[in-house]
Design a protein around this motif. Sequence first.
Motif, PDB file in Angstrom:
ATOM      1  N   ALA A 248      58.236  40.296  36.206  1.00 41.96           N
ATOM      2  CA  ALA A 248      58.820  40.486  37.716  1.00 41.96           C
ATOM      3  C   ALA A 248      60.341  40.838  37.348  1.00 41.96           C
ATOM      4  O   ALA A 248      60.752  41.381  38.236  1.00 41.96           O
ATOM      5  CB  ALA A 248      59.201  39.410  39.005  1.00 41.96           C
ATOM      6  N   LEU A 249      59.966  41.678  36.154  1.00 40.73           N
ATOM      7  CA  LEU A 249      61.495  41.807  35.622  1.00 40.73           C
ATOM      8  C   LEU A 249      62.101  43.673  36.510  1.00 40.73           C
ATOM      9  O   LEU A 249      63.043  44.046  37.287  1.00 40.73           O
ATOM     10  CB  LEU A 249      61.642  42.202  34.456  1.00 40.73           C
ATOM     11  CG  LEU A 249      62.841  42.663  33.992  1.00 40.73           C
ATOM     12  CD1 LEU A 249      64.122  41.401  34.211  1.00 40.73           C
ATOM     13  CD2 LEU A 249      63.072  43.083  32.013  1.00 40.73           C
ATOM     14  N   SER A 250      61.101  44.292  36.195  1.00 40.15           N
ATOM     15  CA  SER A 250      61.170  45.885  37.177  1.00 40.15           C
ATOM     16  C   SER A 250      61.994  45.176  38.402  1.00 40.15           C
ATOM     17  O   SER A 250      62.914  46.218  38.659  1.00 40.15           O
ATOM     18  CB  SER A 250      60.115  46.702  37.089  1.00 40.15           C
ATOM     19  OG  SER A 250      59.354  46.808  35.590  1.00 40.15           O
ATOM     20  N   ARG A 251      60.911  44.443  39.307  1.00 38.55           N
ATOM     21  CA  ARG A 251      61.290  44.741  40.537  1.00 38.55           C
ATOM     22  C   ARG A 251      62.576  43.976  40.406  1.00 38.55           C
ATOM     23  O   ARG A 251      63.852  44.503  41.494  1.00 38.55           O
ATOM     24  CB  ARG A 251      60.521  44.132  41.033  1.00 38.55           C
ATOM     25  CG  ARG A 251      60.704  43.957  42.373  1.00 38.55           C
ATOM     26  CD  ARG A 251      59.271  43.331  43.300  1.00 38.55           C
ATOM     27  NE  ARG A 251      59.109  41.221  42.692  1.00 38.55           N
ATOM     28  CZ  ARG A 251      57.730  41.751  42.590  1.00 38.55           C
ATOM     29  NH1 ARG A 251      56.355  42.074  42.126  1.00 38.55           N
ATOM     30  NH2 ARG A 251      57.262  40.399  41.975  1.00 38.55           N
ATOM     31  N   PHE A 252      62.977  42.993  39.665  1.00 38.33           N
ATOM     32  CA  PHE A 252      64.851  42.428  39.756  1.00 38.33           C
ATOM     33  C   PHE A 252      65.682  43.513  39.531  1.00 38.33           C
ATOM     34  O   PHE A 252      67.111  43.201  40.533  1.00 38.33           O
ATOM     35  CB  PHE A 252      64.273  41.233  38.964  1.00 38.33           C
ATOM     36  CG  PHE A 252      65.921  40.676  38.984  1.00 38.33           C
ATOM     37  CD1 PHE A 252      65.959  39.776  39.671  1.00 38.33           C
ATOM     38  CD2 PHE A 252      66.685  40.630  37.700  1.00 38.33           C
ATOM     39  CE1 PHE A 252      67.602  39.042  39.953  1.00 38.33           C
ATOM     40  CE2 PHE A 252      68.248  39.916  37.972  1.00 38.33           C
ATOM     41  CZ  PHE A 252      68.324  39.277  38.766  1.00 38.33           C
ATOM     42  N   ARG A 253      65.523  44.286  38.102  1.00 38.67           N
ATOM     43  CA  ARG A 253      65.741  45.096  37.433  1.00 38.67           C
ATOM     44  C   ARG A 253      66.946  46.586  39.020  1.00 38.67           C
ATOM     45  O   ARG A 253      67.413  46.817  39.399  1.00 38.67           O
ATOM     46  CB  ARG A 253      65.969  46.158  36.487  1.00 38.67           C
ATOM     47  CG  ARG A 253      65.843  45.635  35.883  1.00 38.67           C
ATOM     48  CD  ARG A 253      65.601  45.880  34.317  1.00 38.67           C
ATOM     49  NE  ARG A 253      66.317  46.949  33.833  1.00 38.67           N
ATOM     50  CZ  ARG A 253      65.353  47.621  33.015  1.00 38.67           C
ATOM     51  NH1 ARG A 253      64.380  47.553  31.873  1.00 38.67           N
ATOM     52  NH2 ARG A 253      66.118  48.555  32.917  1.00 38.67           N
ATOM     53  N   GLU A 254      65.252  47.278  39.516  1.00 39.80           N
ATOM     54  CA  GLU A 254      65.451  47.614  41.588  1.00 39.80           C
ATOM     55  C   GLU A 254      66.814  46.951  42.236  1.00 39.80           C
ATOM     56  O   GLU A 254      67.318  47.709  42.490  1.00 39.80           O
ATOM     57  CB  GLU A 254      64.023  47.697  41.943  1.00 39.80           C
ATOM     58  CG  GLU A 254      63.383  48.572  40.707  1.00 39.80           C
ATOM     59  CD  GLU A 254      64.308  50.189  40.655  1.00 39.80           C
ATOM     60  OE1 GLU A 254      64.328  50.953  41.129  1.00 39.80           O
ATOM     61  OE2 GLU A 254      64.106  50.736  39.283  1.00 39.80           O
ATOM     62  N   LYS A 255      66.692  46.011  41.701  1.00 43.90           N
ATOM     63  CA  LYS A 255      67.441  44.664  43.583  1.00 43.90           C
ATOM     64  C   LYS A 255      68.198  45.402  42.869  1.00 43.90           C
ATOM     65  O   LYS A 255      69.957  45.181  43.544  1.00 43.90           O
ATOM     66  CB  LYS A 255      66.620  43.810  43.106  1.00 43.90           C
ATOM     67  CG  LYS A 255      67.588  42.305  44.402  1.00 43.90           C
ATOM     68  CD  LYS A 255      67.376  41.369  44.161  1.00 43.90           C
ATOM     69  CE  LYS A 255      68.162  40.557  44.906  1.00 43.90           C
ATOM     70  NZ  LYS A 255      67.860  38.709  44.425  1.00 43.90           N
ATOM     71  N   LEU A 256      69.093  44.909  41.204  1.00 42.15           N
ATOM     72  CA  LEU A 256      70.164  44.728  41.172  1.00 42.15           C
ATOM     73  C   LEU A 256      70.176  46.112  41.151  1.00 42.15           C
ATOM     74  O   LEU A 256      71.653  46.980  41.485  1.00 42.15           O
ATOM     75  CB  LEU A 256      70.585  44.623  39.765  1.00 42.15           C
ATOM     76  CG  LEU A 256      70.002  42.440  39.368  1.00 42.15           C
ATOM     77  CD1 LEU A 256      70.017  42.616  37.421  1.00 42.15           C
ATOM     78  CD2 LEU A 256      71.121  42.293  39.598  1.00 42.15           C
ATOM     79  N   LYS A 257      70.036  46.888  41.030  1.00 44.25           N
ATOM     80  CA  LYS A 257      71.132  48.674  41.358  1.00 44.25           C
ATOM     81  C   LYS A 257      71.218  48.855  42.772  1.00 44.25           C
ATOM     82  O   LYS A 257      71.883  49.704  42.496  1.00 44.25           O
ATOM     83  CB  LYS A 257      69.223  49.324  40.867  1.00 44.25           C
ATOM     84  CG  LYS A 257      68.834  49.670  39.560  1.00 44.25           C
ATOM     85  CD  LYS A 257      67.983  50.671  38.932  1.00 44.25           C
ATOM     86  CE  LYS A 257      67.363  50.537  37.499  1.00 44.25           C
ATOM     87  NZ  LYS A 257      66.336  51.444  37.445  1.00 44.25           N
TER      88      LYS A 257
END
Length: 158
Positions: A124-133
């Motif tokens: 789920a790293l990609s989804r988390f990175r999108e959230k951080l953006k």
Amino acid sequence: MYRYQQNEQIRGIVEQILIAELDGRRRAKLGKLVQQAGFPHSKTVEGYVYDHISFPNGSSPELLRELDWLERKENLLLMGAVGTGKTHMATALGVEACRRGKAVQFYRASDLVSVLQEKFAAGALSRFREKLKKIDLLILDEVGYVRLAKPDLSYCLT
């Protein structure tokens, strides 16, 4: 004349109700933003003692509090010895950003590394990175206390 006064009174009551509703919504939004930010404790800049703080040329406590650096998407680095108030100041600036309707997220660097590792392992790293953006202000505390092995860095920084 009596009807006009009645209408004015009703208009005044409705206006007070609407103002109270808007104020309640603003407070609720602030509370939600502060809660979602994950601050270790709530701090403000009021009463902060700047005696032991030095600022680069062209900077000041007032300029820091205005958050123009945030609007320009500039980074802010708070450096100093243990106990000098870096976390207090970072949190206070984050709370001020929340007051202005900004999305803020506070992490101790070690906690963020753990979350990144968990998200990576769960796919789920990609989804988390999108959230951080989507965050307007990301506060990383205690960065100097984290030691990262090379494999840890590969997915954190790409």
